[in-house]
Design a protein around this motif. Structure first.
Motif, PDB file in Angstrom:
ATOM      1  N   VAL A  39       0.789  -1.354  -0.234  1.00  0.00           N
ATOM      2  CA  VAL A  39       0.196  -0.348  -0.216  1.00  0.00           C
ATOM      3  C   VAL A  39       0.898   1.230  -0.087  1.00  0.00           C
ATOM      4  O   VAL A  39       2.022   1.393   0.749  1.00  0.00           O
ATOM      5  CB  VAL A  39      -0.380  -0.080   1.176  1.00  0.00           C
ATOM      6  N   ASP A  40       0.700   2.067  -0.744  1.00  0.00           N
ATOM      7  CA  ASP A  40       1.190   3.328  -0.988  1.00  0.00           C
ATOM      8  C   ASP A  40       1.434   4.582   0.452  1.00  0.00           C
ATOM      9  O   ASP A  40       0.294   4.050   0.819  1.00  0.00           O
ATOM     10  CB  ASP A  40       1.251   3.596  -2.513  1.00  0.00           C
ATOM     11  N   SER A 143      -6.122   0.475   1.585  1.00  0.00           N
ATOM     12  CA  SER A 143      -5.560   1.355   0.912  1.00  0.00           C
ATOM     13  C   SER A 143      -6.241   2.413   0.370  1.00  0.00           C
ATOM     14  O   SER A 143      -6.247   3.554  -0.037  1.00  0.00           O
ATOM     15  CB  SER A 143      -5.664   0.237  -0.467  1.00  0.00           C
ATOM     16  N   ASP A 144      -7.412   2.462   1.014  1.00  0.00           N
ATOM     17  CA  ASP A 144      -8.532   3.386   0.922  1.00  0.00           C
ATOM     18  C   ASP A 144      -9.427   3.877   2.061  1.00  0.00           C
ATOM     19  O   ASP A 144      -9.970   3.250   1.960  1.00  0.00           O
ATOM     20  CB  ASP A 144      -9.307   3.582  -0.380  1.00  0.00           C
TER      21      ASP A 144
END
Length: 236
Positions: A39-40, A143-144
């Motif tokens: 995950v960025d 991720s969000d």
């Protein structure tokens, strides 16, 4: 190690652990590991280094191997909201330089005791396949954090039915999927409270429907409103 921002994977041999704010990672002396970032966004963690004598006193026997050198049996545990709040309180106090040494040491030991205690932690109890399914689900949520996921969307991404997903996730993590996501959002808010004067804006960016929804969820989880917690943690 208590991750409070971002998500990463820690690999020890053939096993892996998802590192995020609902977990504490346990490290053994001289044990090799690798880290990857599916995950960025990077990550940040609060790290406690405790003497072996203290760990032997704090850790239940079930968590450790009976060896001469202190060794944890597993590499992660789930923590409860109280432990999350202690992480934020300790971190903010140290960063703002408002905690005296005795206070910081006392908070650290309380956090360690709570994070290792059998009544306030959760140890995953599932086979490898179910653990992988739960890990993939956690990475999707991370991720969000602000997205209002539909259960069917998450289930489709991991390739199982919504019913199976909810059953497996609760078995592995000890809490329902929706509550796990809520704790991730609220833990993220603990990290960001000092950066926002307008808590309504923070609540919307975290995916809550309104400031009142955010405040009510925060109060129910941590026993204080966001404003009260900020006053205690930041002394302002």
């Amino acid at each position: 190690m208590f991750p409070y921002r971002g998500t990463y994977l820690r690999h020890v041999g053939e096993t892996q652990a998802v590192a995020e704010s609902n977990q504490v990672l346990l490290f053994n002396a001289l044990q090799g590991y690798q880290v990857s970032h599916p995950v960025d966004g990077g990550d940040a963690s609060l790290v406690l280094v405790l003497d072996e004598e203290l760990l032997r006193e704090l850790a239940p026997k079930a968590l450790t191997w009976d060896k001469n050198a202190f060794t944890f049996r597993q590499q992660q545990l789930g923590i409860d909201p109280r432990a999350q709040a202690l992480v934020a309180l300790l971190r903010h106090s140290l960063r703002e330089n408002v905690a005296e040494r005795l206070e910081a040491e006392s908070l650290s030991l309380t956090l360690a005791q709570r994070s290792l205690g059998s009544s306030t932690t959760h140890s995953a109890g599932a086979n490898a396949g179910r653990q992988r399914l739960a890990d993939r689900t956690k990475l999707i949520l991370a991720s969000d954090l602000s997205r209002r996921w539909a259960l069917a969307d998450i289930a489709a991404k991991v390739g199982v039915s919504p019913v199976y997903l909810t059953q497996v996730f609760q078995q592995v993590e000890g809490v329902p999927l929706y509550r796990y996501q809520l704790r991730l959002r609220l833990a993220h808010s603990l990290d960001l409270l000092g950066q926002y004067e307008d808590l309504s804006q923070l609540s919307l960016e975290l995916g809550f429907s309104s400031h009142s929804h955010f405040s009510a969820s925060f109060l129910k989880t941590y026993g204080r409103t966001p404003t009260e917690f900020r006053q205690v943690a930041l002394r302002r």
